[in-house]
Each structure stands twice: as structure tokens, then as C-alpha cells.
Write a protein that holds these residues in place. Structure first.
Motif, short mmCIF file in Angstrom:
data_model
loop_
_atom_site.label_atom_id
_atom_site.label_comp_id
_atom_site.label_asym_id
_atom_site.label_seq_id
_atom_site.Cartn_x
_atom_site.Cartn_y
_atom_site.Cartn_z
N LEU A 180 20.79 0.48 -0.37
CA LEU A 180 19.62 0.22 -1.22
C LEU A 180 19.47 -1.27 -1.49
N GLU A 181 20.57 -1.94 -1.77
CA GLU A 181 20.54 -3.36 -2.09
C GLU A 181 20.04 -4.19 -0.91
N PRO A 200 14.29 -4.11 -0.71
CA PRO A 200 13.30 -5.20 -0.73
C PRO A 200 12.39 -5.22 0.50
N SER A 201 12.80 -4.51 1.57
CA SER A 201 11.98 -4.44 2.79
C SER A 201 11.19 -3.14 2.86
N LEU A 202 11.03 -2.47 1.73
CA LEU A 202 10.38 -1.15 1.70
C LEU A 202 9.03 -1.14 2.40
N PHE A 203 8.25 -2.23 2.26
CA PHE A 203 6.90 -2.24 2.81
C PHE A 203 6.82 -2.82 4.21
N ILE A 253 7.59 7.91 1.83
CA ILE A 253 7.98 6.53 2.15
C ILE A 253 6.98 5.91 3.13
N GLN A 254 6.60 6.68 4.14
CA GLN A 254 5.66 6.17 5.14
C GLN A 254 4.30 5.88 4.53
N MET A 255 3.88 6.72 3.58
CA MET A 255 2.59 6.51 2.91
C MET A 255 2.57 5.17 2.18
N PHE A 267 -3.78 1.28 0.13
CA PHE A 267 -3.05 0.18 -0.49
C PHE A 267 -2.64 -0.87 0.54
N THR A 268 -2.51 -2.11 0.06
CA THR A 268 -2.05 -3.20 0.91
C THR A 268 -1.25 -4.18 0.05
N ASP A 269 -0.64 -5.16 0.69
CA ASP A 269 0.13 -6.20 -0.01
C ASP A 269 1.20 -5.60 -0.91
N GLY A 270 1.87 -4.56 -0.42
CA GLY A 270 2.94 -3.94 -1.21
C GLY A 270 4.16 -4.84 -1.32
N LYS A 271 4.81 -4.78 -2.47
CA LYS A 271 6.01 -5.58 -2.68
C LYS A 271 6.97 -4.83 -3.59
#
Length: 348
Positions: free
Chosen positions: A18-19, A23-26, A60-62, A69-73
Motif C-alpha cells: 500500500l505504501e 500514491p499511483s492509484l490513478f 479500482i478500474q473505475m 472524472f479526471t485529474d485524480g490524485k
């Protein structure tokens, strides 16, 4: 927190994953290590509830590839191994809703509890909770209201904030921060990056006349079309936001002008003008209460300011933060569309 005990092996492995990866989720290339999850993993957040690895993968894929949505962080603040069967993360999630012309930005802060099966060591539950609502059980009316409130058009997106700044003499907002906790549309905890400001002497502001005199002193330091700048470089500096007023809680205060970031490393200081000093403000955790926008009661009476300070201090103390200010002290951060009350805090 981590443990060397063999019983913690799977929890430590999940925490490390997770750590490194959240942070790279998107990122479209991001792919969770699905072998850490049970095929019947149950997911719950304030708006949704389901079971099964396929639905979990689709969720997760959604987030990564949504048509809305865009510019996810995803900002990951903490990963804690609580016990061999529990890992908790704390995060800030932000995304832009692109289906509306005003492209509202949605932001949530909260925590995720990962529950591992005692026998297999696989994740069997994923439970999200938001800081901004009390009822996190799906489907939460509070959660829906929070989302809708962030989707609604802000009048400042119709009448541009830049135009309002020009009309009222405001400037560019130069302070940068990370959102740590969002408790409502008005109250947040932010981690501000270090900045430099020119500050008047402590106690220099104690009534309306002294406020105007000190404001004029800062204007002379910056300079403008009619005033030669009183700074060591002799250059006119831009108006910036916010302007800070540090109230001691003892019927006096001082004012601060925040330097634009590009001027921080230059040998800039007041010149030929007394009563001002250059102050380096380190990275700081700040609790904020916003009194901004059209329709807001932006009164700056002593009663209104102290009431706002008390509201902010009470909430963040209840949420586990310690106030670092002296009794009744606070900072007013002024913007073109209103102001915010700031309190320096730390987590208990």
C-alpha cells in the motif's frame, strides 16, 4: 508501525504494498497485487457496498479510467499495522468532475481499514470512512450531501476569482499546501510549505488607524505605480494572497506580506523603512476555518472572529489535534472573497 513477529508477515507485506503503490492509484499502469485479496473481499464506503474480487477490481478500474472524472490524485499520509489482522491507512483523495462545464474539484480525506483473515492472511474487508461526515454507513445521506455540495457550481467559478481580485485589489495566492483533513466545506487541516513573509512589529496593530498605517508600510515595501519600493532590490513586488494578520489574543496584532516564491531566494529585505522584518515560516500544520464566498457572513467584528476561533479550536481538538497558539491567539488570512481563521496545530 510494523512488527518483526512472524504473525505480522502478511500485514507487513500488505502495508509495504500500500505504501509503495497507493500514491499511483490513478496511473493507468497501476495494478494492485490481487493475490493479497480474498476472492470474497467485502468493500464498504459511505456510498457503496459490495462483495467479490471482480467488483472490487472494477471499482479500482473505475477510479482510474472513469468517463466522469479526471485529474485524480491520492496522497497517502500514513500506513499503520495495528495488529496481525488489521492495517489502517490515512489519505486524501481528489478528482475533477469533467461532465460539468465548471469542472468542480471533489476532495475527501479519511481512512481505510483493511481486515485480514486470521488463517489465510488475505484481505477480507476494505472499509473506507470520510472525515467530513458522521454516518459512514452506506448509503449515507450525509455522504451524498457532501458530494452534491462539492458538485454544485461555486459563484466564483461563474464570476472569476481573478476578476474579483482585480476589482477588489487582491493578488495571486502564493501559499502552497497539502490537504490533510477535510471536516466540512469550511474546516480543514492543511500542511503548508515553508514561505517567507515581511512582517510588521509585534503589537503594531491595535486599532483602525494603526492598521491603516501598517498596511501602508507594507505597501511602501512592495511599491506600486505611484510609490518607489522600499526594498533592497528597488523593485516593485506584486500583491499576493493571503495577507496575514497575526492576532496575539491581547488586543493587538501584526501584519504580514507573503513574498512570491520566486523572490524567496533573492537577497530581498526592507530598506529605508523601519518597523518591518523578514520572517522565514517553516512547514506548518494549520487548522483553517473559511469565511469566504458569496452569501457568507464575512463580519470581522471581535465577536465574530473569536466565535470562529472557538468553533475551529473545539472541532480540531475533538478530532485529535493540539492547538499550538497562545490563549485566544489566531491568524486571519485575508483573500479577495473573504477570510480564513488559521490555528497552528499538531497531532496528539
Amino acid at each position: 508501525m510494523s512488527s518483526g513477529d512472524v504473525s505480522y508477515t502478511r500485514a507487513n507485506q500488505l502495508a509495504k504494498e500500500l505504501e509503495e503503490e497507493l500514491p499511483s492509484l490513478f496511473d493507468l499502469s497501476y495494478e494492485p497485487k490481487w493475490d493479497l485479496y480474498d476472492k470474497k473481499v467485502a468493500f464498504r464506503d459511505p456510498l457503496n457496498k459490495f462483495e467479490g474480487i471482480k467488483k472490487y477490481q472494477d471499482n479500482i478500474q473505475m477510479l482510474k479510467d472513469s468517463p466522469l472524472f479526471t485529474d485524480g490524485k491520492m496522497d497517502l499520509h500514513q500506513v499503520e499495522v495495528v495488529d496481525p489482522n488489521t492495517v489502517i491507512t490515512r489519505w486524501t483523495l481528489g478528482m475533477t468532475f469533467k461532465a460539468f462545464p465548471w469542472r468542480p474539484r471533489l476532495e475527501f480525506t479519511g481512512s481505510t481499514k483493511y481486515v485480514l483473515d486470521a488463517d489465510s492472511g488475505l484481505v477480507v474487508e476494505h472499509i473506507d470512512e470520510w472525515d467530513s461526515i458522521a454516518n459512514n454507513q452506506p448509503i449515507s445521506a450525509e455522504g451524498l450531501a457532501d458530494v452534491v455540495s462539492q458538485l454544485l457550481p461555486n459563484p466564483l467559478q461563474v464570476v472569476s476569482l481573478q476578476g474579483l481580485r482585480q476589482l477588489k485589489g487582491g493578488g495571486e495566492e502564493v501559499t502552497k499546501y497539502s490537504l490533510i483533513r477535510r471536516f466540512s466545506d469550511r474546516i480543514e487541516v492543511r500542511r503548508y510549505e515553508a514561505f517567507t513573509m515581511v512582517q510588521s512589529e509585534t503589537g503594531s496593530v491595535y486599532d483602525k488607524d494603526s492598521y491603516l498605517l501598517t498596511t501602508d508600510l507594507l505597501r511602501k515595501f512592495r511599491g506600486d505605480a505611484l510609490t518607489k519600493p522600499s526594498n533592497s532590490l528597488g523593485q516593485v513586488l506584486p500583491v499576493t494572497e493571503p495577507q496575514l494578520q497575526m492576532d496575539s489574543g491581547k488586543q493587538d496584532s501584526s501584519l504580514g506580506y507573503i513574498l512570491p516564491p520566486e523572490w524567496r531566494k533573492r537577497s530581498l529585505k526592507p530598506s529605508g523603512i523601519a518597523g518591518l522584518q523578514l520572517v522565514e515560516v517553516p512547514e506548518t500544520l494549520v487548522a483553517t476555518l473559511a469565511v469566504r464566498g458569496f452569501g457568507a457572513d464575512r463580519s470581522r467584528s471581535e465577536q465574530a472572529l473569536l466565535g470562529a476561533r472557538e468553533e475551529l479550536a473545539t472541532l480540531v481538538t475533538r478530532k485529535g489535534f493540539e492547538i499550538l497558539e497562545d490563549k485566544d491567539a489566531f491568524t486571519i488570512a485575508s483573500f479577495a472573497d473573504g477570510y480564513e481563521i488559521w490555528l497552528r496545530v499538531k497531532e496528539k
